[in-house]
Design a protein around this motif. Structure first.
Motif, short mmCIF file in Angstrom:
data_model
loop_
_atom_site.label_atom_id
_atom_site.label_comp_id
_atom_site.label_asym_id
_atom_site.label_seq_id
_atom_site.Cartn_x
_atom_site.Cartn_y
_atom_site.Cartn_z
N THR A 1 -2.62 -1.43 2.54
CA THR A 1 -2.89 -0.44 3.75
C THR A 1 -4.44 -0.15 4.02
O THR A 1 -5.13 -0.30 3.09
CB THR A 1 -2.21 0.90 3.87
OG1 THR A 1 -2.60 1.71 2.60
CG2 THR A 1 -0.57 0.64 3.40
N ASP A 2 -4.74 0.32 5.10
CA ASP A 2 -6.12 0.84 5.40
C ASP A 2 -5.99 2.19 5.06
O ASP A 2 -4.98 2.91 4.59
CB ASP A 2 -6.58 0.32 6.64
CG ASP A 2 -5.83 1.03 7.95
OD1 ASP A 2 -5.05 2.03 7.37
OD2 ASP A 2 -6.17 0.69 9.02
N THR B 1 1.67 -2.90 -1.83
CA THR B 1 1.29 -2.91 -0.43
C THR B 1 -0.20 -2.62 -0.12
O THR B 1 -0.61 -1.66 -0.62
CB THR B 1 2.25 -1.86 0.28
OG1 THR B 1 3.68 -1.91 -0.22
CG2 THR B 1 2.30 -1.79 1.83
N GLY C 1 -3.51 4.32 6.48
CA GLY C 1 -2.21 4.16 6.29
C GLY C 1 -1.63 2.90 7.09
O GLY C 1 -0.30 2.58 7.00
N LYS C 2 -2.40 2.50 7.83
CA LYS C 2 -1.82 1.21 8.55
C LYS C 2 -1.73 -0.09 7.86
O LYS C 2 -2.55 -0.09 6.77
CB LYS C 2 -2.78 0.93 9.91
CG LYS C 2 -2.69 1.79 10.91
CD LYS C 2 -3.53 1.21 12.03
CE LYS C 2 -4.31 2.63 12.61
NZ LYS C 2 -5.29 2.03 13.37
N MET C 3 -0.80 -0.86 7.79
CA MET C 3 -0.56 -2.05 7.00
C MET C 3 -1.56 -3.01 7.19
O MET C 3 -2.24 -3.20 8.25
CB MET C 3 0.75 -2.68 7.15
CG MET C 3 1.17 -3.34 8.76
SD MET C 3 0.48 -5.11 8.55
CE MET C 3 0.95 -5.54 10.13
N ILE D 1 0.80 1.61 -3.32
CA ILE D 1 -0.09 1.46 -1.96
C ILE D 1 -1.58 1.39 -2.40
O ILE D 1 -1.91 2.13 -3.31
CB ILE D 1 0.06 2.57 -1.03
CG1 ILE D 1 1.64 2.52 -0.67
CG2 ILE D 1 -0.70 2.40 0.01
CD1 ILE D 1 1.94 3.76 0.17
N ASP E 1 4.59 -6.41 6.82
CA ASP E 1 4.57 -5.04 6.63
C ASP E 1 3.46 -4.73 5.52
O ASP E 1 3.27 -3.29 5.16
CB ASP E 1 5.74 -4.44 6.03
CG ASP E 1 6.23 -4.69 4.75
OD1 ASP E 1 5.72 -5.84 4.24
OD2 ASP E 1 7.30 -4.30 4.13
N GLY E 2 2.56 -5.42 5.16
CA GLY E 2 1.67 -5.47 4.12
C GLY E 2 1.93 -5.57 2.62
O GLY E 2 1.10 -5.42 1.84
N SER E 3 3.37 -5.61 2.40
CA SER E 3 3.90 -5.68 1.09
C SER E 3 3.59 -7.03 0.41
O SER E 3 3.50 -8.18 1.06
CB SER E 3 5.29 -5.32 0.87
OG SER E 3 5.83 -6.23 1.55
N SER F 1 -5.05 1.09 -0.99
CA SER F 1 -5.77 1.36 0.30
C SER F 1 -7.13 0.76 0.17
O SER F 1 -7.98 0.97 -0.65
CB SER F 1 -6.11 2.95 0.16
OG SER F 1 -6.42 3.47 1.48
#
Length: 100
Positions: free
Chosen positions: A26-27, A24, A30-32, A80, A41-43, A82
């Protein structure tokens, strides 16, 4: 002889296995982060990969270059990832040309 035959049948399955990598984007907050290869959803899922060394690279105008190197021999979840937002000042140059 039976064990030799079993190994001959098993080796191609090990060498040409089909694996997948998931994760996933994210920034830092934690935003997708949406990308060409990611869902809403960023996945993301990359499928039908063979055993070997890979480098996942995310290149964007809005985020710093992100690169992650890994060796794949089974299905792998990267979790995740980042990304760091790129801060830059935009400069604008306007050219005016007059004709008579």
């Amino acid at each position: 002889m039976k064990s030799f035959l079993f190994l001959c049948l098993l080796i191609p399955l090990c060498c040409w296995g089909q694996f997948k990598v998931t994760g996933t984007l994210t920034d830092k907050e934690g935003k997708m982060v949406r990308a060409v290869f990611s869902q809403g959803d960023g996945s993301f899922i990359m499928e039908k990969l063979s055993v070997g060394e890979y480098t996942l690279t995310v290149h964007s105008v809005f985020y710093e270059l992100f690169s992650y190197k890994f060796f794949l021999q089974t299905d792998l979840s990267l979790g995740i990832l980042s990304l760091t937002e790129k801060v830059q000042e935009l400069s604008e140059t306007v050219y005016l040309t007059f004709y008579s």
